[in-house]
Design an enzyme around this catalytic site. Structure first.
Site, PDB file in Angstrom:
ATOM      1  N   ASP A  31      42.380  40.113  37.197  1.00 40.14           N
ATOM      2  CA  ASP A  31      41.861  39.251  38.268  1.00 40.14           C
ATOM      3  C   ASP A  31      41.692  37.811  37.768  1.00 40.14           C
ATOM      4  O   ASP A  31      41.385  37.585  36.593  1.00 40.14           O
ATOM      5  CB  ASP A  31      40.507  39.808  38.744  1.00 40.14           C
ATOM      6  CG  ASP A  31      40.110  39.210  40.089  1.00 40.14           C
ATOM      7  OD1 ASP A  31      40.976  38.605  40.766  1.00 40.14           O
ATOM      8  OD2 ASP A  31      38.934  39.330  40.464  1.00 40.14           O
ATOM      9  N   ASN A  79      46.087  44.478  48.818  1.00 39.18           N
ATOM     10  CA  ASN A  79      46.825  43.217  48.619  1.00 39.18           C
ATOM     11  C   ASN A  79      47.917  43.003  49.679  1.00 39.18           C
ATOM     12  O   ASN A  79      48.384  41.873  49.870  1.00 39.18           O
ATOM     13  CB  ASN A  79      47.459  43.149  47.220  1.00 39.18           C
ATOM     14  CG  ASN A  79      46.464  42.917  46.105  1.00 39.18           C
ATOM     15  OD1 ASN A  79      46.703  43.278  44.964  1.00 39.18           O
ATOM     16  ND2 ASN A  79      45.324  42.306  46.423  1.00 39.18           N
TER      17      ASN A  79
HETATM   18  C1  FPP Z   1      44.490  39.207  41.181  1.00 40.99           C
HETATM   19  O1  FPP Z   1      44.236  37.821  41.046  1.00 40.99           O
HETATM   20  C2  FPP Z   1      45.847  39.503  40.764  1.00 40.99           C
HETATM   21  C3  FPP Z   1      46.810  40.078  41.543  1.00 40.99           C
HETATM   22  C4  FPP Z   1      46.568  40.481  42.923  1.00 40.99           C
HETATM   23  C5  FPP Z   1      48.184  40.282  41.065  1.00 40.99           C
HETATM   24  C6  FPP Z   1      48.355  40.591  39.620  1.00 40.99           C
HETATM   25  C7  FPP Z   1      49.731  40.223  39.225  1.00 40.99           C
HETATM   26  C8  FPP Z   1      50.103  39.708  38.031  1.00 40.99           C
HETATM   27  C9  FPP Z   1      49.180  39.569  36.910  1.00 40.99           C
HETATM   28  C10 FPP Z   1      51.488  39.233  37.765  1.00 40.99           C
HETATM   29  C11 FPP Z   1      52.590  40.160  38.010  1.00 40.99           C
HETATM   30  C12 FPP Z   1      52.461  41.501  37.402  1.00 40.99           C
HETATM   31  C13 FPP Z   1      53.404  42.105  36.664  1.00 40.99           C
HETATM   32  C14 FPP Z   1      53.188  43.494  36.199  1.00 40.99           C
HETATM   33  C15 FPP Z   1      54.635  41.431  36.249  1.00 40.99           C
HETATM   34  P1  FPP Z   1      43.798  36.992  42.339  1.00 40.99           P
HETATM   35  O2  FPP Z   1      45.009  36.458  42.973  1.00 40.99           O
HETATM   36  O3  FPP Z   1      42.951  37.842  43.231  1.00 40.99           O
HETATM   37  O4  FPP Z   1      42.940  35.853  41.690  1.00 40.99           O
HETATM   38  P2  FPP Z   1      41.651  35.128  42.336  1.00 40.99           P
HETATM   39  O5  FPP Z   1      40.565  36.167  42.453  1.00 40.99           O
HETATM   40  O6  FPP Z   1      41.316  34.078  41.337  1.00 40.99           O
HETATM   41  O7  FPP Z   1      42.100  34.576  43.668  1.00 40.99           O
END
Ligand code: FPP
Length: 254
Positions: A31, A79
């Site tokens: 996250d 998501n």
């Molecule tokens: C949460 O951060 C993260 C995600 C929903 C996606 C995770 C994806 C990756 C780390 C990259 C791709 C993965 C692979 C396996 C290649 P957020 O967007 O909710 O962050 P925030 O809370 O700061 O808005």
């Protein structure tokens, strides 16, 4: 120490890394990508791209120190509700990662596996994922388990449905259903439960991640935003994990 079978040889490992006693299974909620991007004055997708680099770092470190299973929460069932452009960017990133990394995973003896409602993925992404899993299936070192389109409640519903079908077909009596039986119908069937669950990004929740499997995991919540999560921080967490007394509901020392 875990058997040499699980270690990926790497001559660049520091002494601290070489000496660490690896947990069998580490699960991570990645996250903070969006906030990282905002902090750097960039679009959210740039945060996810930077997050993919942290994925590389964590996969390498975990394989090198001998972790058996690394489960990463790459895309949750919730998501799908994000803006279409962000969902599309995350899917592109995943596809790109699979294309780029499959060969490297195979070279490092890492087996790729995926859990979640994969049937919801667009066909090209699903095909890429199936190809990557098939091409790395013989990997006998670490298992990299990607949770994609994954929700713990969905997974439990799917398992309950599968068990119901067996009962309806007369293969099992309701009374015969136990923990092992249910666990065998989860996406994680055959994998050990996580020893450690780490969530980056400063929030204190598990957000529908591995609801069954985390029953006795040690939980770690880090303020670090996922793109900044480092090898050193993971090593610190693993060292702390070894200081914790895991009682599994029993009395200490017994
Ligand atoms: C949460 O951060 C993260 C995600 C929903 C996606 C995770 C994806 C990756 C780390 C990259 C791709 C993965 C692979 C396996 C290649 P957020 O967007 O909710 O962050 P925030 O809370 O700061 O808005």
């Amino acid at each position: 120490m875990v058997s040499e079978k699980f270690r990926t040889m790497n001559l660049h490992m520091s002494e601290a890394e070489q000496q660490i006693n690896p947990p069998r299974h580490i699960a991570m909620i990645m996250d903070g990508n969006g906030r990282w991007a905002e902090k750097h004055g960039q679009l959210r997708v740039k945060g996810h791209e930077a997050g993919a680099e942290t994925v590389d770092r964590m996969v390498s470190l975990c394989a090198e120190i001998g972790v058996e299973v690394l489960t990463l929460y790459a895309f949750s069932s919730e998501n799908w509700e994000r803006p279409a452009l962000e969902v599309a960017a995350l899917m592109r990133l995943l596809q790109h990662y699979l294309r780029r990394e499959t060969g490297r995973l195979r070279e490092r003896n890492i087996r790729l596996r995926a859990i979640g409602r994969l049937q919801r993925l667009d066909l090209p992404v699903r095909r890429e994922l199936e190809k990557a899993c098939a091409e790395t299936a013989a990997g006998s070192g670490m298992t990299l388990n990607l949770a994609i389109s994954y929700g713990g409640r969905d997974e439990l519903c799917d398992a309950a449905r599968a068990v119901c079908r067996e009962v309806q077909a007369g293969q099992y009596a309701c009374e015969a259903i136990d923990h092992q039986h249910l666990a065998a119908h989860l996406g994680t069937a055959g994998l050990p439960d996580p020893d450690i669950m780490i969530r980056t990004g400063g929030e204190f929740r598990i957000s529908n991640f591995l609801l069954w499997q985390l029953a006795y995991a040690e939980l770690y919540f880090s303020d670090t935003l996922w793109p900044d999560f480092s090898r050193e921080e993971l090593l610190r967490i693993i060292r702390d994990f070894h200081q914790r007394e895991r009682r599994f509901g029993r009395v200490p020392g017994r």
